[in-house]
Design an enzyme around this catalytic site. Sequence first.
Site, PDB file in Angstrom:
ATOM      1  CD  GLU A  69      14.580  -0.829   4.429  1.00 11.65           C
ATOM      2  OE1 GLU A  69      14.673  -0.219   5.395  1.00 11.65           O
ATOM      3  OE2 GLU A  69      13.637  -1.108   3.872  1.00 11.65           O
ATOM      4  CB  CYS A  74      12.803   1.716   8.847  1.00 11.47           C
ATOM      5  SG  CYS A  74      12.062   2.453  10.323  1.00 11.47           S
ATOM      6  CD  GLU A 117       8.887   4.198   9.739  1.00 14.40           C
ATOM      7  OE1 GLU A 117       9.732   4.077   8.765  1.00 14.40           O
ATOM      8  OE2 GLU A 117       8.601   3.586  10.976  1.00 14.40           O
ATOM      9  CE  LYS A 129      -1.059  -7.996   8.755  1.00 11.31           C
ATOM     10  NZ  LYS A 129      -0.094  -9.081   9.464  1.00 11.31           N
TER      11      LYS A 129
END
Length: 501
Positions: free
Chosen positions: A401, A304, A270, A194
């Site tokens: 983040e 990231c 991840e 996906k």
Amino acid sequence: MSTTTFSHEFNYETFKGKVSFPTGIFIDGQFSAGSDNTTIDVINPSTGKVVTSIAEGTAKDVDRAAAAAKRAFETSWGLKIPGARRGELLYKLADLIEQHSDELAALEALDNGKTFNLAKGLDLGMSVGTIRYYGGWADKIHGQVIETHEGNLSYTRHEPIGVVGQIIPWNFPLLMMAWKIGPALATGNCIVLKPSEFTPLTALRVCSLINEAGFPPGVVNVVTGYGEIAGRAISEHLGIDKVAFTGSTLVGRKVMEAAARSNLKNVTLELGGKSPNIVFNDADLDLAINWSSHGIYFNHGQCCCASSRIFVQSGIYDEFLKRFTAKSQTLKLGDPFGSDSHQGPQVSQIQFDRIMGYINSGKEQGAKVHLGGERHGTEGYWIQPTIFTDARPDMRIVQEEIFGPVCVIIKFENEEDVLRQANDSLYGLAAAVFTKDITRGIQFAHSLHAGTAWINCTNSLYPNVPFGGFKQSGIGRELGEYALNNYTNVKAVQVNLGVRI
């Protein structure tokens, strides 16, 4: 169920050409509409306007895809085909992606907003390299013969898991697809993938290349849809034996929970990061500034492992801040197809609002906006490169983040001081150290709680070097030989050679 076709003509200095391909769900080698015959709009983040619509996949479509993958695994892939043949097909796919690199880079710039030059120079190059790398591994997946005693033959087999679900993010759409399908296909698994609903175009275009390369129908299936519907269905599906997810830590927890509640499927994650970038007094200042700029502004900060916490030792702090600010001011925000553009827009209105929320939080909590901190332009999702100073360790902009072109520059005094601050994070994806003393750099890198530690560079990735996180930055590793372990089951076989009891 019929599907529609997306056609678009690009007319830019960097790329001129027309693309045309189906925008349906890709199952069993064919495109179709979703089960509910609904669609999702794809937005150009540079303008905020609709580019096209794609099929919306549901749990019913995940059912169809999983069934197709299982058929392929049992009849035409997995242990039914030699590893050398899997490698040949991966090489063919890499060649086709390379041949269409301009077209694919243009699609990345259109629905992601990254610059065409970045997409072609990095995303396409590493995508091709990753698939070729795993093509080379496909006939080298093997176990060991284990010495026990003369009357026993013991050995291990590394067998494909079966049907694997893969959920990829929007920041590197094609590259994350390559990172996922490369090791999964090399080891003989079949896939239900996906892509993000924000950036589905390259994944859909690659589906046609998968057919052209000669992969059997059902080996790779792509279900476009929303994460809370199609992504959840993949995580919960009893016919999917493993799920690999790249994205936020929050969603990663949901994927892991769904996998546990269903069939306890194997999970690799991840996830997020808040990478420290540590610059010592003895660093090569030009080198540190250029790499630090790359560390935070690369891909508009939507990375990231972005080096968003920049720690600078007190002896060079003022000079670093002055020169890093000047460097940041030279970065041109412009049309992703512009030949000299460095930074495009953020990917979506949701992401734009999230980043601006963090910027406002920093202001409200008392940090100083040294540079930027505002919207750029009047349409689309553009944000100025932003530098905060005078931030406290407990502030959200230091701890959480942001995933945008926003960094915090923090002064430190000594190694003990900065090591404590650098490791004071729930994340542990990556870190960087700048020093001319290579011994100190290596020793300090060993003390950082991160899956990757860069010395005198940042955001440096290679297909054969593993990548992944400590702590809440994930489980398992992407890339390199290590990623193969995510996609095989180890079976021990013991043969009695005539010993009687």
